[in-house]
Design a protein around this motif. Structure first.
Motif, PDB file in Angstrom:
ATOM      1  N   PHE A 121       3.139  -0.968   4.299  1.00 10.03           N
ATOM      2  CA  PHE A 121       2.476   0.332   4.197  1.00 10.03           C
ATOM      3  C   PHE A 121       3.547   1.399   3.996  1.00 10.03           C
ATOM      4  N   ASN A 122       3.552   1.978   2.809  1.00 10.29           N
ATOM      5  CA  ASN A 122       4.584   2.958   2.446  1.00 10.29           C
ATOM      6  C   ASN A 122       5.983   2.426   2.735  1.00 10.29           C
ATOM      7  N   GLY A 123       6.189   1.182   2.352  1.00 13.59           N
ATOM      8  CA  GLY A 123       7.506   0.564   2.456  1.00 13.59           C
ATOM      9  C   GLY A 123       7.824  -0.052   3.792  1.00 13.59           C
ATOM     10  N   VAL A 124       6.953   0.084   4.781  1.00 14.27           N
ATOM     11  CA  VAL A 124       7.212  -0.440   6.123  1.00 14.27           C
ATOM     12  C   VAL A 124       6.382  -1.696   6.349  1.00 14.27           C
ATOM     13  N   TYR A 125       7.038  -2.757   6.802  1.00 13.46           N
ATOM     14  CA  TYR A 125       6.340  -4.010   7.074  1.00 13.46           C
ATOM     15  C   TYR A 125       5.388  -3.823   8.249  1.00 13.46           C
ATOM     16  N   LYS A 126       4.098  -4.167   8.040  1.00 11.99           N
ATOM     17  CA  LYS A 126       3.094  -4.014   9.088  1.00 11.99           C
ATOM     18  C   LYS A 126       2.736  -5.325   9.768  1.00 11.99           C
ATOM     19  N   GLY A 127       2.955  -6.444   9.094  1.00 16.61           N
ATOM     20  CA  GLY A 127       2.654  -7.720   9.725  1.00 16.61           C
ATOM     21  C   GLY A 127       1.915  -8.666   8.805  1.00 16.61           C
ATOM     22  N   SER A 128       1.495  -9.788   9.385  1.00 13.59           N
ATOM     23  CA  SER A 128       0.762 -10.817   8.662  1.00 13.59           C
ATOM     24  C   SER A 128      -0.731 -10.544   8.780  1.00 13.59           C
ATOM     25  N   TYR A 129      -1.441 -10.629   7.660  1.00 16.18           N
ATOM     26  CA  TYR A 129      -2.854 -10.305   7.594  1.00 16.18           C
ATOM     27  C   TYR A 129      -3.615 -11.389   6.840  1.00 16.18           C
ATOM     28  N   ASN A 130      -4.939 -11.291   6.879  1.00 12.10           N
ATOM     29  CA  ASN A 130      -5.806 -12.038   5.969  1.00 12.10           C
ATOM     30  C   ASN A 130      -6.494 -11.053   5.039  1.00 12.10           C
ATOM     31  N   LEU A 131      -6.343 -11.256   3.739  1.00 11.46           N
ATOM     32  CA  LEU A 131      -7.078 -10.489   2.749  1.00 11.46           C
ATOM     33  C   LEU A 131      -8.395 -11.212   2.499  1.00 11.46           C
ATOM     34  N   THR A 134      -2.929  -0.256  -8.349  1.00 12.25           N
ATOM     35  CA  THR A 134      -4.297   0.126  -8.694  1.00 12.25           C
ATOM     36  C   THR A 134      -4.787   1.193  -7.722  1.00 12.25           C
ATOM     37  N   ALA A 135      -5.427   2.228  -8.261  1.00  7.78           N
ATOM     38  CA  ALA A 135      -5.902   3.331  -7.432  1.00  7.78           C
ATOM     39  C   ALA A 135      -6.936   2.840  -6.422  1.00  7.78           C
ATOM     40  N   MET A 136      -6.832   3.354  -5.196  1.00  8.23           N
ATOM     41  CA  MET A 136      -7.758   2.947  -4.144  1.00  8.23           C
ATOM     42  C   MET A 136      -7.679   3.965  -3.007  1.00  8.23           C
ATOM     43  N   GLY A 137      -8.559   3.763  -2.026  1.00 13.76           N
ATOM     44  CA  GLY A 137      -8.497   4.482  -0.765  1.00 13.76           C
ATOM     45  C   GLY A 137      -8.383   3.473   0.357  1.00 13.76           C
ATOM     46  N   VAL A 138      -7.721   3.831   1.449  1.00 17.02           N
ATOM     47  CA  VAL A 138      -7.562   2.922   2.577  1.00 17.02           C
ATOM     48  C   VAL A 138      -7.891   3.671   3.864  1.00 17.02           C
ATOM     49  N   ARG A 139      -8.591   2.987   4.748  1.00 18.47           N
ATOM     50  CA  ARG A 139      -8.905   3.548   6.060  1.00 18.47           C
ATOM     51  C   ARG A 139      -8.869   2.433   7.087  1.00 18.47           C
ATOM     52  N   ILE A 142       0.855  -1.187   0.000  1.00 15.06           N
ATOM     53  CA  ILE A 142       0.000   0.000   0.000  1.00 15.06           C
ATOM     54  C   ILE A 142       0.891   1.237   0.000  1.00 15.06           C
ATOM     55  N   VAL A 143       0.663   2.123  -0.962  1.00 17.81           N
ATOM     56  CA  VAL A 143       1.426   3.371  -1.052  1.00 17.81           C
ATOM     57  C   VAL A 143       0.428   4.518  -1.107  1.00 17.81           C
ATOM     58  N   THR A 144       0.518   5.445  -0.171  1.00 13.89           N
ATOM     59  CA  THR A 144      -0.417   6.563  -0.133  1.00 13.89           C
ATOM     60  C   THR A 144       0.140   7.757  -0.906  1.00 13.89           C
ATOM     61  N   ASP A 145      -0.776   8.577  -1.420  1.00 18.75           N
ATOM     62  CA  ASP A 145      -0.368   9.743  -2.213  1.00 18.75           C
ATOM     63  C   ASP A 145       0.374  10.773  -1.368  1.00 18.75           C
ATOM     64  N   THR A 146      -0.019  10.889  -0.112  1.00 23.94           N
ATOM     65  CA  THR A 146       0.668  11.796   0.814  1.00 23.94           C
ATOM     66  C   THR A 146       1.379  10.961   1.864  1.00 23.94           C
ATOM     67  N   PRO A 147       2.557  11.377   2.327  1.00 25.21           N
ATOM     68  CA  PRO A 147       3.309  10.586   3.303  1.00 25.21           C
ATOM     69  C   PRO A 147       2.492  10.301   4.564  1.00 25.21           C
ATOM     70  N   ALA A 148       2.534   9.068   5.024  1.00 28.63           N
ATOM     71  CA  ALA A 148       1.823   8.682   6.239  1.00 28.63           C
ATOM     72  C   ALA A 148       2.452   7.421   6.805  1.00 28.63           C
ATOM     73  N   GLU A 149       2.536   7.350   8.143  1.00 28.91           N
ATOM     74  CA  GLU A 149       3.048   6.146   8.778  1.00 28.91           C
ATOM     75  C   GLU A 149       1.986   5.051   8.826  1.00 28.91           C
ATOM     76  N   ASP A 150       0.707   5.474   8.887  1.00 25.58           N
ATOM     77  CA  ASP A 150      -0.387   4.513   8.951  1.00 25.58           C
ATOM     78  C   ASP A 150      -1.701   5.278   8.801  1.00 25.58           C
ATOM     79  N   VAL A 151      -2.798   4.542   8.723  1.00 26.14           N
ATOM     80  CA  VAL A 151      -4.101   5.186   8.723  1.00 26.14           C
ATOM     81  C   VAL A 151      -4.390   5.712  10.124  1.00 26.14           C
ATOM     82  N   VAL A 152      -5.236   6.729  10.200  1.00 23.36           N
ATOM     83  CA  VAL A 152      -5.545   7.318  11.506  1.00 23.36           C
ATOM     84  C   VAL A 152      -7.051   7.426  11.725  1.00 23.36           C
ATOM     85  N   SER A 153      -7.852   6.994  10.756  1.00 18.37           N
ATOM     86  CA  SER A 153      -9.289   7.195  10.840  1.00 18.37           C
ATOM     87  C   SER A 153     -10.034   5.979  10.311  1.00 18.37           C
ATOM     88  N   LYS A 154     -11.220   5.741  10.881  1.00 15.92           N
ATOM     89  CA  LYS A 154     -12.115   4.703  10.363  1.00 15.92           C
ATOM     90  C   LYS A 154     -13.160   5.271   9.400  1.00 15.92           C
TER      91      LYS A 154
END
Length: 470
Positions: free
Chosen positions: A206-216, A126-131, A92-104
């Motif tokens: 997330f922006n190049g930083v490993y966040k962990g193991s997930y289920n998609l 692929t273009a998307m939004g993440v929260r 996941i790469v965000t258009d503006t720098p961010a360490e992580d999401v901050v909102s639901k």
């Protein structure tokens, strides 16, 4: 490992040369709470170093990647190794720098890319939004591994799932095994429950930083990847959950159940009609006529599934789903139970805030202890007490056992544990944070969970109440 210190180098070369469609990786499992893993294509050189290769204390293995970066691992620290597949990688790469999401509620715009590692098809950027998403797992102030909701601009398919705009990345933060949600879904599938999510284990960056193991996985909902064959205009999906955080919510008349409208978007008038419809269904349950309102077979599968999993969220209830599609004239039809969701509190995972232990007693009824007075217990116990529902549960359990269900569950457990071994080690050896994510590498945890599951299957399949009540 000690009997063949040079075998690794030779076997690595042979394994890569004979690799099949899956992208080969070198996984080095260590006894010093570390994990070293590289895609085979990134390994430029693998050799041994040390003046005396027969002396483990003086010898090491040197791994050099394509960039020239050098990793040296003492031979004494290598517990095991394997050349094989890894899980898909999600970037996941965000258009503006961010360490992580901050909102639901507010999406960060950006792109998502998937390297399928030969397990699933790659997905280009692929273009998307993440929260953010979730309830108890949404704790950005604690710095824990956060769950994500991803929304694409148009429908796409990932990993063979049905095309959808919305997907979920489950963090499994409370699950030390990283297996519970996938295991619960497989049990639901074996029981024949209609709407069961796909669980694809993956690593998230997330922006190049490993966040962990997930289920998609799919987002639960009508006209989504999970329920895309439901007539939205004549249907409703209720969520039974005490969070009560949707637009339309109510506490039910007869059993005090917390009920939310998950889908679709309703007008006030439509909401009132559906609320009255559910109230009528509850009245029939109270009068011992549950089968006039609820599909008995669906309910039986749902109850047996929850009991096998030991998922006590049914007591409150939490994360329970019920749907109904009416005829075009607004008449008829029954309520159905499903989809299934959220097994964080299943499979003995009920001790302490860090959820690092497994309950010793796999033979506890689903409804036991002080929490047995919760609304969900009263509702589901009333359902189970009715003759037609009890007979349906008998049929479901009999078919599950005769079709080899218990053996298939354990077979899936073993296969999935092997499949996620690299991502499990990667997640468990990642830097920890104070507070909630404090568990560390516990190599005996998954074998303990398997023992609990085997004992639970023995108990549930021989209990006259399927392990739901005493």
């Amino acid at each position: 490992m000690k009997s063949g210190k040079f075998t690794l180098v030779f076997a690595f070369a042979m394994a890569v040369s004979t690799a099949a469609a899956q992208t080969p990786w070198l996984h080095i499992y260590r006894n010093d709470d570390s994990f070293t893993s590289r895609a085979a294509s990134e390994v430029a050189e693998l050799r041994y170093a040390g003046e005396n290769v027969d002396d483990w204390s003086e010898s090491s293995m040197v791994l050099v990647d394509n960039s020239g970066s050098r990793t040296e691992i003492p031979l004494s620290a290598i517990e095991d190794w394997a050349v094989g597949a890894d899980v898909p990688q999600v970037y996941i790469v965000t258009d503006t720098p961010a360490e992580d999401v901050v909102s639901k509620t507010e999406y960060l715009r950006g792109t998502l890319r998937v390297d399928g590692c030969g397990i699933i098809a790659d997905v280009p950027s692929t273009a998307m939004g993440v929260r953010g998403r979730g309830n108890s797992t949404w704790r950005p102030e604690d710095g824990i591994k956060l769950p994500y909701r991803v929304k694409f601009d148009s429908k796409i398919s990932i990993g063979g799932m049905k095309k959808a705009k919305n997907y979920v990345l489950l963090a499994n933060h409370f699950d030390h095994s990283l297996m519970r949600n996938a295991l619960g879904m497989e049990i639901a599938r074996l029981l024949g429950i209609k709407y069961v999510n796909t669980m694809i284990p993956c690593d998230v960056y997330f922006n190049g930083v490993y966040k962990g193991s997930y289920n998609l996985t799919e987002k639960v909902g009508i006209n989504s990847g999970s329920m895309n064959d439901v007539d939205e205009a004549n249907s409703v999906l209720f969520e039974l959950d005490d969070q009560m955080d949707e637009t339309y919510v109510f506490t039910s008349t007869y059993f005090n159940l917390p009920v939310m409208v998950k889908d679709p978007d309703l007008t006030e008038e439509q909401f009132e009609v559906w609320q009255a419809d559910f109230t009528e269904a509850e009245r029939l349950v109270k009068e011992g006529r549950a089968c006039e309102a609820f599909d008995a077979d669906d309910l039986a599968k749902y109850m047996v599934m929850f009991s096998i999993c030991g998922n006590r969220e049914l007591r409150f209830p939490k994360s329970g789903y019920i749907y109904k599609t009416r005829n075009a004239d607004g008449s008829g039809s029954l309520y159905h139970f499903g989809p299934v969701w959220d097994f964080d509190m299943g499979f003995g995972n009920e001790k302490g805030n860090n959820f690092t232990d497994i309950m010793d007693n796999a033979s506890l009824p689903l409804f036991h202890g002080a929490l047995s007075i919760q609304p969900g217990v009263n509702f589901f116990s009333m359902l189970l007490s009715q003759t037609e529902i009890k007979a349906a549960c008998d049929r479901v359990m009999k078919e599950f056992v005769e079709n080899g269900g218990p053996e298939k569950v354990l077979e899936f457990f073993d296969g999935y544990a092997a499949r996620i071994r690299p991502t499990w080690y990667r997640d468990m050896t990642a830097p920890k944070v104070a507070g909630w994510r404090t568990y560390s590498l516990d190599k005996d945890y998954i074998p303990r969970l398997r023992a609990w599951l085997a004992a639970r299957l023995d108990y549930v399949t021989t209990s006259p109440t399927y392990g739901v009540t005493k």
